[in-house]
Design an enzyme around this catalytic site. Structure first.
Site, PDB file in Angstrom:
ATOM      1  N   CYS A  30      -7.738   1.762  -9.890  1.00  0.00           N
ATOM      2  CA  CYS A  30      -8.347   2.611 -10.922  1.00  0.00           C
ATOM      3  C   CYS A  30      -8.614   3.749 -11.099  1.00  0.00           C
ATOM      4  CB  CYS A  30      -8.540   0.626 -12.413  1.00  0.00           C
ATOM      5  SG  CYS A  30      -8.270   2.144 -13.394  1.00  0.00           S
ATOM      6  N   LYS A  69      -6.093  -3.177  -4.436  1.00  0.00           N
ATOM      7  CA  LYS A  69      -5.349  -2.093  -4.050  1.00  0.00           C
ATOM      8  C   LYS A  69      -6.191  -0.744  -3.748  1.00  0.00           C
ATOM      9  CE  LYS A  69      -2.568   0.774  -6.623  1.00  0.00           C
ATOM     10  NZ  LYS A  69      -1.699   0.930  -8.490  1.00  0.00           N
ATOM     11  N   ASN A 130       2.154   1.886  -2.057  1.00  0.00           N
ATOM     12  CA  ASN A 130       2.490   2.175  -3.927  1.00  0.00           C
ATOM     13  C   ASN A 130       2.483   3.801  -3.333  1.00  0.00           C
ATOM     14  OD1 ASN A 130       0.795   2.536  -6.288  1.00  0.00           O
ATOM     15  ND2 ASN A 130       1.899   1.114  -6.306  1.00  0.00           N
ATOM     16  N   GLY A 131       3.635   3.765  -5.080  1.00  0.00           N
ATOM     17  CA  GLY A 131       3.688   5.886  -5.571  1.00  0.00           C
ATOM     18  C   GLY A 131       4.657   6.312  -5.182  1.00  0.00           C
ATOM     19  N   ASP A 132       5.245   6.412  -6.305  1.00  0.00           N
ATOM     20  CA  ASP A 132       6.877   6.810  -6.696  1.00  0.00           C
ATOM     21  C   ASP A 132       7.690   6.789  -5.802  1.00  0.00           C
ATOM     22  OD1 ASP A 132       4.858   9.516  -7.103  1.00  0.00           O
ATOM     23  OD2 ASP A 132       5.271  10.926  -6.022  1.00  0.00           O
ATOM     24  N   GLY A 154       4.857   0.167  -9.924  1.00  0.00           N
ATOM     25  CA  GLY A 154       4.109   0.021 -10.937  1.00  0.00           C
ATOM     26  C   GLY A 154       4.434   0.853 -11.638  1.00  0.00           C
ATOM     27  N   ARG A 155       4.592   2.276 -12.472  1.00  0.00           N
ATOM     28  CA  ARG A 155       5.426   2.946 -13.448  1.00  0.00           C
ATOM     29  C   ARG A 155       6.963   2.974 -13.401  1.00  0.00           C
ATOM     30  NH1 ARG A 155       2.844   8.599 -13.158  1.00  0.00           N
ATOM     31  NH2 ARG A 155       2.812   8.122 -11.295  1.00  0.00           N
TER      32      ARG A 155
END
Length: 258
Positions: A30, A69, A130-132, A154-155
């Site tokens: 985070c 994570k 994780n990511g994009d 995630g997003r």
């Protein structure tokens, strides 16, 4: 869970385990100031041995899989995801999720997927990328380029909860791209989501929080810019019903087929 004291982590893990979770996940990624600024979350990556101590304490405290994570590193001058991953693996972690940005990068620029590949090649436990990842094609490309075992969303799920169904469906149906949700399904899910939000938090607070969610759901619709403006002014569930009626009227003849 997040924190910076192995003993407190162990105690918290025991309490969490009593609720019956499938895993205990340790947050070492985070980036937000209120977490990282208190030496928690991604700040833990400044002290790789401490990361291992925390994993070891939690593993000794519970009979559940323990995952972590992490990020690429704290900043570009301290890219140490591989080192942290090895400490965690040595401590008995069951899986590692890697986000391809440093803490200082927050959520921009594009994620560095190569660091996921490096971690995957350095450890034997499952690695989650994780990511994009915003669609099926992104998930497939990440897995192909990094060799990761799984993908975390995630997003990319904001306003698009169907992404999980689409990705899982692709891999379980012979690599077939599933059709996107129909307009009717979009509207039903938005309504159920905001009804539940208001039931949990009260209509006033719930609708204030709903504004951003409704705006995310408008992506890809005809008239999306105006709908997002209207979403930012929502006060009641009745306002939401009026917005959804307008969404339906202006999009009922639009095909959402790929």
């Amino acid at each position: 869970m997040f924190g910076d004291d192995p003993l407190i982590f162990a105690s918290a893990a025991k309490r969490a385990a009593a609720a019956g979770p499938d895993v205990i996940d340790i947050n070492m990624g985070c980036p937000v100031p209120k977490i990282a600024g208190n030496n928690c979350g991604s700040a833990l990556m400044k002290k790789p041995p401490l990361c291992g101590d925390i994993v070891r304490a939690v593993k000794n405290a519970v009979d559940l899989p323990v995952t972590v994570k992490i990020r690429k590193g704290w900043d570009e001058n301290s890219v140490n995801a591989v080192e942290v991953a090895k400490y965690c693996e040595d401590a008995g972690v069951d899986a590692i999720c890697v986000h391809g940005r440093t803490r200082t990068q927050m959520y921009e620029p594009p994620a560095d997927w190569d660091i996921i590949r490096q971690v995957k090649e350095a450890v034997k436990v499952p690695v989650i990328g994780n990511g994009d990842v915003k669609c099926v094609q992104d998930a497939v490309r990440m897995m192909n380029e990094t060799g990761c075992d799984m993908v975390m969303i995630g997003r990319g799920a904001l306003g698009n909860p169907w992404i999980f169904r689409e990705i899982n469906g692709y891999f379980s149906s012979g690599l077939r791209i599933m059709p996107p949700p129909t307009l009717a399904e979009r509207i039903v899910v938005i309504k159920k989501h905001m009804d539940a939000l208001c039931a949990a938090k009260g209509e006033g607070r719930g609708m204030r929080e709903a504004r951003k969610h409704v705006a995310w759901y408008m992506h890809g619709l005809r008239g999306a810019a105006e709908f997002r403006r209207m979403a930012g002014e929502l006060e009641t569930l009745s306002d939401l019903d009026k917005l959804l009626e307008k969404v339906y009227i202006e999009n009922k003849d639009v095909s959402f087929d790929p």
